[in-house]
Scaffold this motif. Structure first.
Motif, short mmCIF file in Angstrom:
data_model
loop_
_atom_site.label_atom_id
_atom_site.label_comp_id
_atom_site.label_asym_id
_atom_site.label_seq_id
_atom_site.Cartn_x
_atom_site.Cartn_y
_atom_site.Cartn_z
N ASP A 80 -60.51 -1.66 26.48
CA ASP A 80 -59.71 -1.49 27.69
C ASP A 80 -58.36 -2.19 27.59
OD1 ASP A 80 -61.67 0.01 29.15
OD2 ASP A 80 -62.80 -1.85 29.42
N LEU A 81 -58.33 -3.38 26.99
CA LEU A 81 -57.08 -4.11 26.92
C LEU A 81 -56.08 -3.45 25.97
CD1 LEU A 81 -55.92 -6.77 28.18
CD2 LEU A 81 -56.26 -7.79 25.92
N LYS A 82 -56.58 -2.78 24.95
CA LYS A 82 -55.67 -2.19 23.98
C LYS A 82 -54.82 -1.06 24.58
CE LYS A 82 -58.79 1.22 21.83
NZ LYS A 82 -59.45 1.60 20.56
N LYS A 83 -55.14 -0.65 25.81
CA LYS A 83 -54.34 0.36 26.49
C LYS A 83 -52.98 -0.22 26.89
CE LYS A 83 -58.47 2.58 28.43
NZ LYS A 83 -59.24 2.87 29.68
N THR A 84 -52.92 -1.54 27.07
CA THR A 84 -51.67 -2.18 27.51
C THR A 84 -51.20 -3.29 26.56
OG1 THR A 84 -52.99 -3.69 28.88
CG2 THR A 84 -52.06 -1.73 29.96
N HIS A 85 -52.08 -3.82 25.73
CA HIS A 85 -51.77 -4.93 24.84
C HIS A 85 -52.00 -4.52 23.37
CE1 HIS A 85 -52.25 -6.86 28.69
NE2 HIS A 85 -52.08 -8.08 28.22
N LYS A 86 -51.21 -5.10 22.50
CA LYS A 86 -51.40 -4.88 21.07
C LYS A 86 -51.48 -6.21 20.36
CE LYS A 86 -48.91 -0.46 20.89
NZ LYS A 86 -47.78 0.29 20.29
N TRP A 87 -52.36 -6.29 19.35
CA TRP A 87 -52.52 -7.52 18.58
C TRP A 87 -53.09 -7.20 17.21
CZ3 TRP A 87 -55.53 -5.87 22.61
CH2 TRP A 87 -56.89 -5.67 22.36
N LYS A 88 -52.96 -8.17 16.29
CA LYS A 88 -53.50 -7.99 14.94
C LYS A 88 -54.98 -8.34 14.95
CE LYS A 88 -49.28 -8.94 12.32
NZ LYS A 88 -48.66 -9.84 11.28
N ARG A 89 -55.81 -7.38 14.59
CA ARG A 89 -57.26 -7.62 14.60
C ARG A 89 -57.65 -8.70 13.59
NH1 ARG A 89 -56.33 -4.45 18.24
NH2 ARG A 89 -57.75 -2.90 19.09
N THR A 90 -56.85 -8.86 12.53
CA THR A 90 -57.18 -9.86 11.51
C THR A 90 -56.94 -11.27 12.03
OG1 THR A 90 -54.94 -9.63 10.62
CG2 THR A 90 -56.70 -8.36 9.56
#
Length: 356
Positions: A332-342
């Protein structure tokens, strides 16, 4: 990793103690390393190695071959130093090739000016936990060392993921392979300590007020989230590029004004005191850089974004608190936020939990 200097001498010094009888003898690398280790453990100033070795007949070529072999021995000396929790700062040595060109004797200097004590790091988990411990305890004296260059990057990651302990702290590294934390020039050590102590005292008082033993983890997380949203206003003013409290837990909890990093720092600090493992997540949201929290609730790993649940302009303590960005799953958060999974990974929360 180290700079070595060469000194050629014609007569070996009589103060250098031989570990093996003079005369032709082939020493294995294991035996040579054991000799080095023993000398380092005994805190001796130098150590001599005599090795049976066939060199060229002409002196110039024999000299070059002896120096080439010295590089191998310096590698064994570095390994021996590492096993004793030290690093070799400089490879100072002298040597003598005998007249028959079938034997060479080396004298290596291993006194305090050539060796430095360090904390060795062998794994990512150890790097993370040691970094977090040093950051939490304001340990800026310990020098860390590893053959794995990525572990230095782990120290920088810990600094980002735990802004609750960051008051102008920097990660340094040296050409000799050592690295660690230090207080930066933007804030004095005494001022940094004072602000950390005030934030910590305020956090203790807040936890005592809003958390009860009967609460579930989720309820504790919500109580912390709601307190921050109600009691801190987002800093929309001009940010001081040198140093600004709005990036710290002190800014959020004491001055009651912060930017996203300050919100995340305050949540981390309060969550830790409530027995909840949390890290600051960094990435992008709303078209710019952003920070929020990634939190462990039993087997659940969820996101908490206090900043995005805090209206601008601030609505005050009596206003209702939104929970749109509280306890949010990755999907759900990835709809508005982006981050490095690593970087924003469950394993780093697990490492954090080990230090609680």
């Amino acid at each position: 990793m180290f700079r070595w200097t060469l000194i050629l001498f014609l007569v070996m010094s009589g103060i250098c103690v031989q570990r093996e009888k003079m005369g032709a003898k082939v020493l294995s690398d294991q035996k040579i390393q054991a000799i080095f280790s023993q000398a380092i453990e005994n805190e001796e100033l130098d150590v001599c190695i005599t090795q049976e070795k066939t060199f060229a007949l002409d002196a110039e070529t024999a000299d070059r071959e002896a120096r080439d072999y010295a590089e191998l021995l310096l590698g064994l000396l570095q390994e021996a130093a590492n096993k004793n929790g030290k690093i070799l700062l400089s490879g100072n040595y002298s040597y003598l090739v005998n007249e028959k060109r079938d034997e060479v004797t080396y004298k290596f200097l291993i006194g305090p000016q050539n060796l430095r004590e360090v904390t060795m790091i062998a794994s990512e988990k150890q790097a993370y936990t040691l970094a977090l411990k040093a950051l939490k305890n304001r340990d800026y004296k310990t020098q860390f060392y590893t053959d794995e260059s990525s572990f230095y990057e782990i120290f920088k990651m810990v600094l980002k993921q735990h802004p609750e302990y960051n008051y102008g702290v920097q990660v340094w590294n040296n050409t000799n392979g050592t690295f660690g934390f230090r207080q930066g020039s933007a804030l004095s050590a005494s001022s940094a300590k004072k602000y950390r102590q005030k934030a910590d005292a305020r956090a203790n008082a807040i936890i005592k007020k809003i958390i009860s033993p009967t609460m579930s983890r989720k309820e504790k997380m919500q109580a912390i989230h709601d307190y921050i949203v109600k009691n801190c206003a987002y800093d929309t003013g001009k940010i001081n590029t040198k140093y600004d409290h709005s990036y710290t837990a002190y800014g959020c909890l004491v001055k009651k004004q912060a930017v996203c990093q300050g919100y995340a720092a305050a949540f981390n600090l309060l969550a830790g005191k409530a027995g909840i493992a949390s890290i600051a997540a960094t990435g992008t949201a709303g078209g710019g850089s952003h920070a929020w929290n990634y939190v462990k609730d039993g087997s659940n790993y969820v996101h908490v974004d206090c900043t995005w649940d805090d209206p601008v302009p601030d609505h005050g303590k009596k206003a209702s608190v939104p929970h749109k960005y509280f306890y949010v799953r990755d999907v759900d958060l990835k709809k508005t936020h982006k981050w490095k999974r690593t970087e924003i990974s469950q394993k780093y929360i697990t490492y954090t939990a080990l230090m609680m």
